[in-house]
Design a protein around this motif. Structure first.
Motif, PDB file in Angstrom:
ATOM      1  N   THR A 155       0.692  -1.047   0.484  1.00  0.00           N
ATOM      2  CA  THR A 155      -0.097  -0.313  -0.080  1.00  0.00           C
ATOM      3  C   THR A 155       1.014   0.933   0.172  1.00  0.00           C
ATOM      4  O   THR A 155       2.580   1.191   0.654  1.00  0.00           O
ATOM      5  CB  THR A 155      -0.918   0.281   0.759  1.00  0.00           C
ATOM      6  OG1 THR A 155      -0.502  -0.360   2.548  1.00  0.00           O
ATOM      7  CG2 THR A 155      -1.817  -1.506   1.679  1.00  0.00           C
ATOM      8  N   LYS A 156       0.314   2.307  -0.001  1.00  0.00           N
ATOM      9  CA  LYS A 156       1.326   3.582  -0.043  1.00  0.00           C
ATOM     10  C   LYS A 156       1.671   3.703   1.348  1.00  0.00           C
ATOM     11  O   LYS A 156       2.920   4.182   1.274  1.00  0.00           O
ATOM     12  CB  LYS A 156       0.464   4.726  -0.411  1.00  0.00           C
ATOM     13  CG  LYS A 156      -0.116   5.216  -1.306  1.00  0.00           C
ATOM     14  CD  LYS A 156      -1.485   6.857  -2.136  1.00  0.00           C
ATOM     15  CE  LYS A 156      -1.631   6.528  -3.957  1.00  0.00           C
ATOM     16  NZ  LYS A 156      -2.487   7.498  -3.851  1.00  0.00           N
ATOM     17  N   ASN A 157       0.958   3.185   2.258  1.00  0.00           N
ATOM     18  CA  ASN A 157       1.787   3.406   3.711  1.00  0.00           C
ATOM     19  C   ASN A 157       2.878   2.812   3.431  1.00  0.00           C
ATOM     20  O   ASN A 157       4.487   2.586   3.951  1.00  0.00           O
ATOM     21  CB  ASN A 157       1.256   3.069   4.635  1.00  0.00           C
ATOM     22  CG  ASN A 157      -0.365   4.260   5.649  1.00  0.00           C
ATOM     23  OD1 ASN A 157      -0.353   4.937   4.281  1.00  0.00           O
ATOM     24  ND2 ASN A 157      -1.675   3.292   5.589  1.00  0.00           N
ATOM     25  N   ASP A 158       2.806   1.601   2.644  1.00  0.00           N
ATOM     26  CA  ASP A 158       3.942   0.239   2.805  1.00  0.00           C
ATOM     27  C   ASP A 158       5.218   0.802   2.267  1.00  0.00           C
ATOM     28  O   ASP A 158       6.631   1.054   2.778  1.00  0.00           O
ATOM     29  CB  ASP A 158       3.635  -0.501   2.773  1.00  0.00           C
ATOM     30  CG  ASP A 158       2.950  -1.921   3.360  1.00  0.00           C
ATOM     31  OD1 ASP A 158       2.582  -1.671   4.487  1.00  0.00           O
ATOM     32  OD2 ASP A 158       1.843  -2.829   2.507  1.00  0.00           O
ATOM     33  N   ILE A 159       4.739   1.788   0.814  1.00  0.00           N
ATOM     34  CA  ILE A 159       6.085   2.358   0.428  1.00  0.00           C
ATOM     35  C   ILE A 159       6.545   3.898   0.805  1.00  0.00           C
ATOM     36  O   ILE A 159       7.754   3.321   0.815  1.00  0.00           O
ATOM     37  CB  ILE A 159       5.063   3.277  -0.707  1.00  0.00           C
ATOM     38  CG1 ILE A 159       4.659   2.116  -2.022  1.00  0.00           C
ATOM     39  CG2 ILE A 159       5.791   3.668  -1.707  1.00  0.00           C
ATOM     40  CD1 ILE A 159       4.111   2.094  -3.270  1.00  0.00           C
ATOM     41  N   ALA A 160       5.482   4.754   2.187  1.00  0.00           N
ATOM     42  CA  ALA A 160       6.332   5.281   2.601  1.00  0.00           C
ATOM     43  C   ALA A 160       7.460   4.567   3.939  1.00  0.00           C
ATOM     44  O   ALA A 160       7.959   5.976   3.847  1.00  0.00           O
ATOM     45  CB  ALA A 160       5.495   6.016   3.347  1.00  0.00           C
ATOM     46  N   THR A 161       7.084   3.685   4.100  1.00  0.00           N
ATOM     47  CA  THR A 161       8.445   3.330   5.042  1.00  0.00           C
ATOM     48  C   THR A 161       9.685   2.132   4.551  1.00  0.00           C
ATOM     49  O   THR A 161      10.360   1.884   5.517  1.00  0.00           O
ATOM     50  CB  THR A 161       7.460   1.722   5.821  1.00  0.00           C
ATOM     51  OG1 THR A 161       7.438   0.638   4.793  1.00  0.00           O
ATOM     52  CG2 THR A 161       5.982   2.569   6.504  1.00  0.00           C
ATOM     53  N   GLN A 162       9.968   2.437   3.526  1.00  0.00           N
ATOM     54  CA  GLN A 162      10.536   1.546   2.891  1.00  0.00           C
ATOM     55  C   GLN A 162      11.420   2.167   2.185  1.00  0.00           C
ATOM     56  O   GLN A 162      12.536   2.427   0.359  1.00  0.00           O
ATOM     57  CB  GLN A 162      10.681   0.962   1.648  1.00  0.00           C
ATOM     58  CG  GLN A 162       9.236  -0.270   2.058  1.00  0.00           C
ATOM     59  CD  GLN A 162       8.871  -1.227   0.753  1.00  0.00           C
ATOM     60  OE1 GLN A 162      10.105  -2.418   0.639  1.00  0.00           O
ATOM     61  NE2 GLN A 162       7.741  -1.374   0.917  1.00  0.00           N
ATOM     62  N   THR A 163      12.146   4.058   2.607  1.00  0.00           N
ATOM     63  CA  THR A 163      12.249   4.779   2.210  1.00  0.00           C
ATOM     64  C   THR A 163      14.368   4.944   1.877  1.00  0.00           C
ATOM     65  O   THR A 163      14.418   5.054   1.042  1.00  0.00           O
ATOM     66  CB  THR A 163      12.153   6.544   2.423  1.00  0.00           C
ATOM     67  OG1 THR A 163      12.931   6.261   4.011  1.00  0.00           O
ATOM     68  CG2 THR A 163      10.553   6.946   2.486  1.00  0.00           C
ATOM     69  N   ASN A 164      14.514   3.808   2.640  1.00  0.00           N
ATOM     70  CA  ASN A 164      15.414   3.876   2.546  1.00  0.00           C
ATOM     71  C   ASN A 164      16.186   2.391   2.149  1.00  0.00           C
ATOM     72  O   ASN A 164      18.185   2.055   2.068  1.00  0.00           O
ATOM     73  CB  ASN A 164      16.654   3.069   4.171  1.00  0.00           C
ATOM     74  CG  ASN A 164      15.575   2.314   4.692  1.00  0.00           C
ATOM     75  OD1 ASN A 164      14.552   1.839   4.547  1.00  0.00           O
ATOM     76  ND2 ASN A 164      16.551   1.572   5.515  1.00  0.00           N
TER      77      ASN A 164
END
Length: 365
Positions: free
Chosen positions: A117-126
């Motif tokens: 989800t978009k929330n998952d995408i936002a947690t993988q920035t590194n």
């Protein structure tokens, strides 16, 4: 928790969709024993007023399953969503640093394989890239898991879905990745859905247009012991014995790997794909006058029509063309019976000829 003495239990929930054939399932765990449930009643509570008006003064930290958050007060929904996201982001940062800095791993790392989800995408920035899995008409099993003699599919066309199956969902996710590389390491339009000819060309075209970084169909084979006969389809996913998918993926691979942006156009209930070396029409094309490059033909059934140059050259300079007319595929004797059970049939696998009555094709070459 269950007790020996009867008691009343209330479980609030908010349905996420309408369905004329909806069912309520009670998942009771795996331990053996006899459980008695009586006087089951479903009542509508207007706006879920009891829960949404709950005072935050009585809030206790009870971790709600993410899929049940809709039943909680709105502030709690926001707090729990942020809690899950922060927890996940902290884990990816810690694990990503450990793998790269402490262990010195050089290969690209992602965090979640599957539906993100978009929330998952936002947690993988590194992390280095994002990945997703996507299936159209994945089988479900009403009794035993992976029982090939008792499974259900909806057998609908990808083109009847507002999101074009999973293709538009992937596209929306990619638009929110801030240019981070994006792969689809599992995708399939599952057998025995009769419209499986739709996805390979359309998916490859969208991926080429939007610069997706990898497409991997799941799967070529689970191993020879699962598919010992090359002309007998025995799998929902494997393409080893499925000539429909093998041919379409060869053509789709050319689209995706060519570095050329195809032109993908919707014509009501079918799509066309145009490149310098390939012209195709996919979908509900039965009885329609279809123009592919310099050829015009009217297919007898729905499917995928593809024209390429025999020698892989530009269609404009072609002197010899190859026409692929690809429809439904299934094993000999394969069918659904009146009880909704699927008979897998036997070899050989059979193609439906979608151009059988046409003896002449108009065009100039």
């Amino acid at each position: 928790k269950l007790t020996k003495d009867p008691r009343t239990i209330e479980i609030p929930f908010i349905p996420s969709k309408d369905c004329p054939n909806a069912k309520i399932g009670l998942v009771l765990g795996e331990a053996q024993g006899i459980i008695t449930i009586s006087n089951v009643e479903i009542r509508e509570v207007s706006g879920n007023k009891i829960l949404r008006d709950a005072s935050m003064d009585s809030f206790t930290f009870r971790r709600t399953p993410y899929k049940s958050l809709q039943s909680e007060p709105e502030q709690k929904q926001r707090d729990m969503t942020k809690f899950y996201s922060d927890l996940q982001r902290d884990y990816f940062i810690t694990m990503g640093n450990f793998l790269k800095k402490d262990l010195g791993i050089k290969n690209a790392i992602t965090g979640i394989g599957g539906i993100v989800t978009k929330n998952d995408i936002a947690t993988q920035t590194n992390l280095d890239f994002l990945d997703t899995h996507a299936y159209w008409d994945h089988p479900n099993f009403p009794a035993s898991p992976w029982d090939k003699n008792n499974f259900r599919i909806h057998n609908k066309s990808l083109l009847t879905d507002q999101s074009l199956g999973f293709i538009n969902r992937i596209s929306k996710n990619i638009q929110s990745t801030s240019n981070k590389p994006y792969t689809v390491t599992q995708w399939n339009h599952c057998y025995p859905n009769q419209y499986a000819y739709e996805t390979p060309l359309l998916l490859a075209s969208r991926a080429a247009i939007e610069n997706w970084d990898g497409l991997f169909q799941f799967s070529f084979s689970h191993g020879w012991e699962f598919e010992p006969e090359l002309n007998n389809i025995k799998s929902y996913f494997d393409t080893l014995a499925n000539p429909q998918q093998l041919i379409l993926n060869a053509l789709a691979g050319r689209i995706y790997l060519s570095q050329e942006k195809p032109v993908l156009t919707q014509h009501g209930d079918y799509y066309t794909v145009e490149t310098s070396f390939l012209s195709a029409a996919v979908g509900f094309i039965k009885g329609k006058s279809i123009t592919l490059g310099s050829l015009t033909l009217t297919p007898d059934d729905n499917g995928a029509l593809v024209v390429i140059d025999k020698n892989g050259q530009s269609l404009n300079a072609s002197k010899e063309l190859i026409l692929f007319a690809i429809g439904e595929i299934k094993n000999s004797g394969s069918s659904w019976n009146a009880n909704g059970k699927f008979s897998w049939g036997k070899k050989p696998a059979l193609f439906k000829n979608i151009n059988k009555h046409q003896r002449t094709i108009s065009g100039t070459h």
